[in-house]
Scaffold this motif. Structure first.
Motif, PDB file in Angstrom:
ATOM      1  N   THR A  72      50.261 -49.311 -67.924  1.00 54.41           N
ATOM      2  CA  THR A  72      50.383 -50.424 -66.960  1.00 54.41           C
ATOM      3  C   THR A  72      51.365 -51.500 -67.448  1.00 54.41           C
ATOM      4  O   THR A  72      51.588 -52.483 -66.758  1.00 54.41           O
ATOM      5  CB  THR A  72      49.011 -51.073 -66.651  1.00 54.41           C
ATOM      6  OG1 THR A  72      48.441 -51.560 -67.869  1.00 54.41           O
ATOM      7  CG2 THR A  72      48.074 -50.098 -65.993  1.00 54.41           C
ATOM      8  N   GLU A  73      51.967 -51.284 -68.618  1.00 57.33           N
ATOM      9  CA  GLU A  73      53.103 -52.126 -69.028  1.00 57.33           C
ATOM     10  C   GLU A  73      54.282 -51.882 -68.093  1.00 57.33           C
ATOM     11  O   GLU A  73      55.139 -52.733 -67.929  1.00 57.33           O
ATOM     12  CB  GLU A  73      53.555 -51.699 -70.419  1.00 57.33           C
ATOM     13  CG  GLU A  73      52.887 -52.384 -71.550  1.00 57.33           C
ATOM     14  CD  GLU A  73      53.563 -51.956 -72.842  1.00 57.33           C
ATOM     15  OE1 GLU A  73      53.763 -52.825 -73.683  1.00 57.33           O
ATOM     16  OE2 GLU A  73      53.879 -50.758 -72.991  1.00 57.33           O
ATOM     17  N   HIS A  74      54.334 -50.658 -67.554  1.00 51.07           N
ATOM     18  CA  HIS A  74      55.396 -50.287 -66.611  1.00 51.07           C
ATOM     19  C   HIS A  74      54.881 -50.500 -65.188  1.00 51.07           C
ATOM     20  O   HIS A  74      53.688 -50.694 -64.980  1.00 51.07           O
ATOM     21  CB  HIS A  74      55.766 -48.809 -66.810  1.00 51.07           C
ATOM     22  CG  HIS A  74      56.213 -48.486 -68.197  1.00 51.07           C
ATOM     23  ND1 HIS A  74      57.342 -49.039 -68.750  1.00 51.07           N
ATOM     24  CD2 HIS A  74      55.685 -47.687 -69.146  1.00 51.07           C
ATOM     25  CE1 HIS A  74      57.491 -48.588 -69.991  1.00 51.07           C
ATOM     26  NE2 HIS A  74      56.482 -47.770 -70.256  1.00 51.07           N
ATOM     27  N   PRO A  75      55.784 -50.452 -64.208  1.00 49.94           N
ATOM     28  CA  PRO A  75      55.300 -50.537 -62.824  1.00 49.94           C
ATOM     29  C   PRO A  75      54.356 -49.369 -62.511  1.00 49.94           C
ATOM     30  O   PRO A  75      54.656 -48.219 -62.868  1.00 49.94           O
ATOM     31  CB  PRO A  75      56.580 -50.438 -61.992  1.00 49.94           C
ATOM     32  CG  PRO A  75      57.665 -50.848 -62.914  1.00 49.94           C
ATOM     33  CD  PRO A  75      57.249 -50.387 -64.274  1.00 49.94           C
ATOM     34  N   THR A  76      53.228 -49.676 -61.897  1.00 46.31           N
ATOM     35  CA  THR A  76      52.272 -48.635 -61.496  1.00 46.31           C
ATOM     36  C   THR A  76      51.858 -48.907 -60.056  1.00 46.31           C
ATOM     37  O   THR A  76      52.211 -49.952 -59.492  1.00 46.31           O
ATOM     38  CB  THR A  76      51.003 -48.665 -62.374  1.00 46.31           C
ATOM     39  OG1 THR A  76      50.344 -49.917 -62.144  1.00 46.31           O
ATOM     40  CG2 THR A  76      51.295 -48.498 -63.846  1.00 46.31           C
ATOM     41  N   ILE A  77      51.092 -47.995 -59.492  1.00 47.81           N
ATOM     42  CA  ILE A  77      50.655 -48.182 -58.098  1.00 47.81           C
ATOM     43  C   ILE A  77      49.801 -49.442 -57.997  1.00 47.81           C
ATOM     44  O   ILE A  77      49.994 -50.265 -57.103  1.00 47.81           O
ATOM     45  CB  ILE A  77      49.873 -46.938 -57.613  1.00 47.81           C
ATOM     46  CG1 ILE A  77      50.832 -45.745 -57.509  1.00 47.81           C
ATOM     47  CG2 ILE A  77      49.215 -47.210 -56.268  1.00 47.81           C
ATOM     48  CD1 ILE A  77      50.179 -44.449 -57.099  1.00 47.81           C
ATOM     49  N   ILE A  78      48.871 -49.614 -58.947  1.00 46.66           N
ATOM     50  CA  ILE A  78      47.969 -50.769 -58.848  1.00 46.66           C
ATOM     51  C   ILE A  78      48.733 -52.078 -59.036  1.00 46.66           C
ATOM     52  O   ILE A  78      48.498 -53.035 -58.300  1.00 46.66           O
ATOM     53  CB  ILE A  78      46.805 -50.653 -59.865  1.00 46.66           C
ATOM     54  CG1 ILE A  78      45.833 -49.563 -59.394  1.00 46.66           C
ATOM     55  CG2 ILE A  78      46.061 -51.986 -60.022  1.00 46.66           C
ATOM     56  CD1 ILE A  78      44.623 -49.362 -60.289  1.00 46.66           C
ATOM     57  N   ASN A  79      49.659 -52.126 -59.985  1.00 46.36           N
ATOM     58  CA  ASN A  79      50.281 -53.438 -60.211  1.00 46.36           C
ATOM     59  C   ASN A  79      51.492 -53.724 -59.321  1.00 46.36           C
ATOM     60  O   ASN A  79      52.019 -54.832 -59.349  1.00 46.36           O
ATOM     61  CB  ASN A  79      50.564 -53.683 -61.698  1.00 46.36           C
ATOM     62  CG  ASN A  79      51.610 -52.769 -62.286  1.00 46.36           C
ATOM     63  OD1 ASN A  79      52.491 -52.283 -61.591  1.00 46.36           O
ATOM     64  ND2 ASN A  79      51.509 -52.521 -63.596  1.00 46.36           N
ATOM     65  N   THR A  80      51.931 -52.733 -58.550  1.00 49.72           N
ATOM     66  CA  THR A  80      53.049 -53.041 -57.648  1.00 49.72           C
ATOM     67  C   THR A  80      52.701 -52.866 -56.168  1.00 49.72           C
ATOM     68  O   THR A  80      53.069 -53.692 -55.353  1.00 49.72           O
ATOM     69  CB  THR A  80      54.283 -52.160 -57.947  1.00 49.72           C
ATOM     70  OG1 THR A  80      53.917 -50.809 -57.747  1.00 49.72           O
ATOM     71  CG2 THR A  80      54.782 -52.358 -59.355  1.00 49.72           C
ATOM     72  N   VAL A  81      52.025 -51.770 -55.836  1.00 52.06           N
ATOM     73  CA  VAL A  81      51.745 -51.507 -54.416  1.00 52.06           C
ATOM     74  C   VAL A  81      50.415 -52.126 -53.984  1.00 52.06           C
ATOM     75  O   VAL A  81      50.303 -52.687 -52.894  1.00 52.06           O
ATOM     76  CB  VAL A  81      51.725 -49.981 -54.140  1.00 52.06           C
ATOM     77  CG1 VAL A  81      51.516 -49.705 -52.656  1.00 52.06           C
ATOM     78  CG2 VAL A  81      53.012 -49.340 -54.608  1.00 52.06           C
ATOM     79  N   PHE A  82      49.405 -52.006 -54.830  1.00 55.59           N
ATOM     80  CA  PHE A  82      48.071 -52.460 -54.448  1.00 55.59           C
ATOM     81  C   PHE A  82      47.488 -53.520 -55.390  1.00 55.59           C
ATOM     82  O   PHE A  82      46.317 -53.414 -55.783  1.00 55.59           O
ATOM     83  CB  PHE A  82      47.107 -51.267 -54.400  1.00 55.59           C
ATOM     84  CG  PHE A  82      47.449 -50.251 -53.358  1.00 55.59           C
ATOM     85  CD1 PHE A  82      47.626 -50.617 -52.029  1.00 55.59           C
ATOM     86  CD2 PHE A  82      47.584 -48.914 -53.693  1.00 55.59           C
ATOM     87  CE1 PHE A  82      47.945 -49.670 -51.056  1.00 55.59           C
ATOM     88  CE2 PHE A  82      47.894 -47.963 -52.740  1.00 55.59           C
ATOM     89  CZ  PHE A  82      48.080 -48.337 -51.420  1.00 55.59           C
ATOM     90  N   PRO A  83      48.265 -54.540 -55.756  1.00 52.95           N
ATOM     91  CA  PRO A  83      47.666 -55.556 -56.644  1.00 52.95           C
ATOM     92  C   PRO A  83      46.513 -56.283 -55.965  1.00 52.95           C
ATOM     93  O   PRO A  83      45.611 -56.783 -56.637  1.00 52.95           O
ATOM     94  CB  PRO A  83      48.839 -56.511 -56.921  1.00 52.95           C
ATOM     95  CG  PRO A  83      49.791 -56.305 -55.807  1.00 52.95           C
ATOM     96  CD  PRO A  83      49.660 -54.870 -55.399  1.00 52.95           C
ATOM     97  N   HIS A  84      46.531 -56.298 -54.623  1.00 53.05           N
ATOM     98  CA  HIS A  84      45.472 -56.994 -53.887  1.00 53.05           C
ATOM     99  C   HIS A  84      44.127 -56.265 -53.978  1.00 53.05           C
ATOM    100  O   HIS A  84      43.112 -56.785 -53.533  1.00 53.05           O
ATOM    101  CB  HIS A  84      45.880 -57.178 -52.421  1.00 53.05           C
ATOM    102  CG  HIS A  84      46.232 -55.896 -51.737  1.00 53.05           C
ATOM    103  ND1 HIS A  84      47.367 -55.182 -52.019  1.00 53.05           N
ATOM    104  CD2 HIS A  84      45.582 -55.205 -50.778  1.00 53.05           C
ATOM    105  CE1 HIS A  84      47.396 -54.097 -51.258  1.00 53.05           C
ATOM    106  NE2 HIS A  84      46.327 -54.088 -50.499  1.00 53.05           N
ATOM    107  N   LEU A  85      44.118 -55.062 -54.545  1.00 55.28           N
ATOM    108  CA  LEU A  85      42.833 -54.378 -54.752  1.00 55.28           C
ATOM    109  C   LEU A  85      42.097 -54.934 -55.977  1.00 55.28           C
ATOM    110  O   LEU A  85      40.938 -54.600 -56.211  1.00 55.28           O
ATOM    111  CB  LEU A  85      43.046 -52.863 -54.924  1.00 55.28           C
ATOM    112  CG  LEU A  85      42.873 -52.006 -53.659  1.00 55.28           C
ATOM    113  CD1 LEU A  85      43.829 -52.415 -52.574  1.00 55.28           C
ATOM    114  CD2 LEU A  85      42.990 -50.534 -53.967  1.00 55.28           C
ATOM    115  N   CYS A  86      42.803 -55.740 -56.764  1.00 56.60           N
ATOM    116  CA  CYS A  86      42.189 -56.342 -57.956  1.00 56.60           C
ATOM    117  C   CYS A  86      41.840 -57.800 -57.672  1.00 56.60           C
ATOM    118  O   CYS A  86      42.672 -58.546 -57.151  1.00 56.60           O
ATOM    119  CB  CYS A  86      43.150 -56.295 -59.138  1.00 56.60           C
ATOM    120  SG  CYS A  86      43.681 -54.639 -59.564  1.00 56.60           S
ATOM    121  N   SER A  87      40.629 -58.199 -58.040  1.00 56.75           N
ATOM    122  CA  SER A  87      40.223 -59.594 -57.832  1.00 56.75           C
ATOM    123  C   SER A  87      40.920 -60.514 -58.814  1.00 56.75           C
ATOM    124  O   SER A  87      41.085 -61.692 -58.557  1.00 56.75           O
ATOM    125  CB  SER A  87      38.716 -59.744 -58.008  1.00 56.75           C
ATOM    126  OG  SER A  87      38.050 -59.121 -56.953  1.00 56.75           O
TER     127      SER A  87
END
Lengths: 202, 270
Positions: A72-87
């Motif tokens: 996750t140091e690199h761009p990933t689905i969670i940190n680029t496409v779906f960051p809103h899935l994380c509170s």
């Protein structure tokens, strides 16, 4: 066996990688109807880079199951496409890796291949000192994942995307978790194999 | 997952306030998850869940495997925190057959709010009189609106956690909080029940005689067959006969194994 494929040895697995991309197309675009990039019947996206690690279960040259891991140091689905899935702030650390595109091929000859790929993710993470694996899962599958014995935590609320509910989750990696899973699936031996490309000595 | 193509974009900064949802605190949920994954007592985790759900006005809840409630199999989750007397009325009147939320929980994969479910039933085929009667009876017990959270876990009965109260907060935050906590509650109950059932079965079906138990107890204390024959005032071959029987009943490979299993199942204490 589950093979670790990275940028160093991927030329040894050209056929397996191609089968994997085709299988991803069949699973995620064909069956699940996700709106993803496709090239010639293969699902390949911007997260398939030199930094991506593939765990591919194959036997006799036939790919049964696979998953991809990205730090996750690199761009990933969670940190680029779906960051809103994380509170909270989406994960961004060399100790936290994202697992995505995990699936059992529709042509799999061994239904337990996906179990091996799941175990392989734990083995790989332990070897690299990865502490957590994060991923997005269908919300209705959460009771199954929690009851499977993974030390799994949600990272945010269930969120609707294109009519389906998804949730971001994290699994704590530990040798105890690996033991528990090996016991549960009665797979006592390591499943992971890494074949390095050893240059021939002249 | 496909509305938005997975294009590489700059990692967006989460500004203060983004990700906040009233009634939803991910850290509280993660703490609950931690506690429930470690739980060894169903009562403790049920009590914890009761406290958390009360904050949102859920006065009552059940966590059940969806089976014949009048004759449930033994390997099921059965947590009943409904008002006193409601379970008997429910079973006596066969409300299970007219309960629209039970029917929905059998079919749905995701949580649903009861009033939405009833609206759907009303629109599709209308609400039958026996269902109205059941809902009136439920209201007299303090049941208002509620939420049901189906549990799909391979290898087990389909399950459901349902919560209600006179005026529960069914806004998005509390709904998500309860949804996620319910999954961990159900997991804990299922795991603890299975373990208790295993122990109970082990004790129930391995009927050691008092002599066999006493022999194993003495073996565990370090005595050999000869010593035990003196203590029990029987011959040594008789002691060996007790040991052989106990090993057989416990499915043990040797004496040490038999003593360990007898301890595990609670036949003896050392």
């Amino acid at each position: 066996m589950v093979y670790v494929v990275n940028w160093e040895n991927r030329h040894l697995y050209a056929s397996e990688l191609d089968q994997m991309f085709q299988s991803r197309y069949e699973t995620f675009i064909g069956m699940r109807r996700w709106d993803l990039d496709a090239r010639d019947g293969r699902e390949i996206d911007d997260f398939d880079t030199d930094d991506t690690i593939y765990l591919i279960d194959s036997k006799d040259g036939i790919v049964n199951s696979s998953a991809r891991l990205i730090s996750t140091e690199h761009p990933t689905i969670i940190n680029t496409v779906f960051p809103h899935l994380c509170s909270e702030e989406p994960p961004c650390s060399s100790l936290i890796w994202e697992s995505s595109r995990g699936h059992l091929s529709s042509r799999a000859t061994d239904p337990f291949a996906w179990t091996r790929v799941m175990l392989a993710q734990l083995e790989f993470s332990l070897l690299l000192g990865v502490e957590e694996v994060v991923f997005v899962v269908d919300t209705f599958l959460l009771p199954k994942w929690v009851s499977a014995g993974w030390n799994l935590k949600p990272l945010g609320p269930p969120t609707e995307v294109d009519g389906e509910s998804y949730i971001a989750c994290s699994i704590k990696v530990s040798s105890a978790a690996l033991r528990l899973m090996r016991d549960r699936y009665q797979l006592t031996r390591p499943v992971l194999t890494y074949i390095a490309d050893v240059p021939e000595v002249a | 997952m496909g509305v938005q193509k997975e294009k590489l974009v700059q990692v967006p900064r989460i500004e203060n306030g983004i990700g906040l949802m009233a009634g939803f605190d991910i850290r509280v949920i993660q703490e609950f998850a931690d506690e429930s994954l470690r739980a060894t007592s169903q009562d403790d985790i049920v009590e914890k869940f009761r406290k958390e759900s009360r904050q949102f006005g859920f006065d009552y809840f059940v966590a059940l495997s969806l089976c014949d409630l009048a004759d449930p199999p033994e390997d099921v989750v059965w947590v009943d925190q409904s008002p006193k007397g409601w379970d008997q009325i429910y079973i006596k009147n066969d409300f299970q057959n007219v309960d629209p939320y039970f029917a929905a929980a059998v079919k749905q994969r995701l949580p649903f709010v009861w009033s939405d479910c009833l609206d759907r039933v009303q629109r599709s085929k209308g609400v039958a009189q026996p269902t109205h009667d059941m809902l009136d009876e439920a209201a007299s017990f303090g049941y208002g609106d509620g939420i049901s959270i189906p549990m799909l876990i391979p290898g087990t009965h389909r399950g459901c956690v349902s919560l209600t109260g006179e005026r529960p907060d069914l806004s998005q935050g509390p709904r998500h909080t309860i949804h996620l906590m319910a999954i961990y509650l159900f997991e804990a109950c299922l795991r603890i029940n299975k373990s208790a059932l295993r122990e109970w079965k082990a004790k129930e079906f391995i009927a050691l005689t008092d002599r066999e138990k006493h022999t194993l107890q003495l073996l565990g204390s370090g005595l050999n067959a000869s010593d035990i024959s003196e203590v029990l005032k029987v011959s040594e071959p008789t002691v060996r006969y007790y040991i052989k029987n106990a090993k057989q009943k416990l499915g043990a490979n040797n004496v040490t194994h038999a003593v360990a299993k007898a301890m595990l199942y609670g036949h003896i204490e050392i």
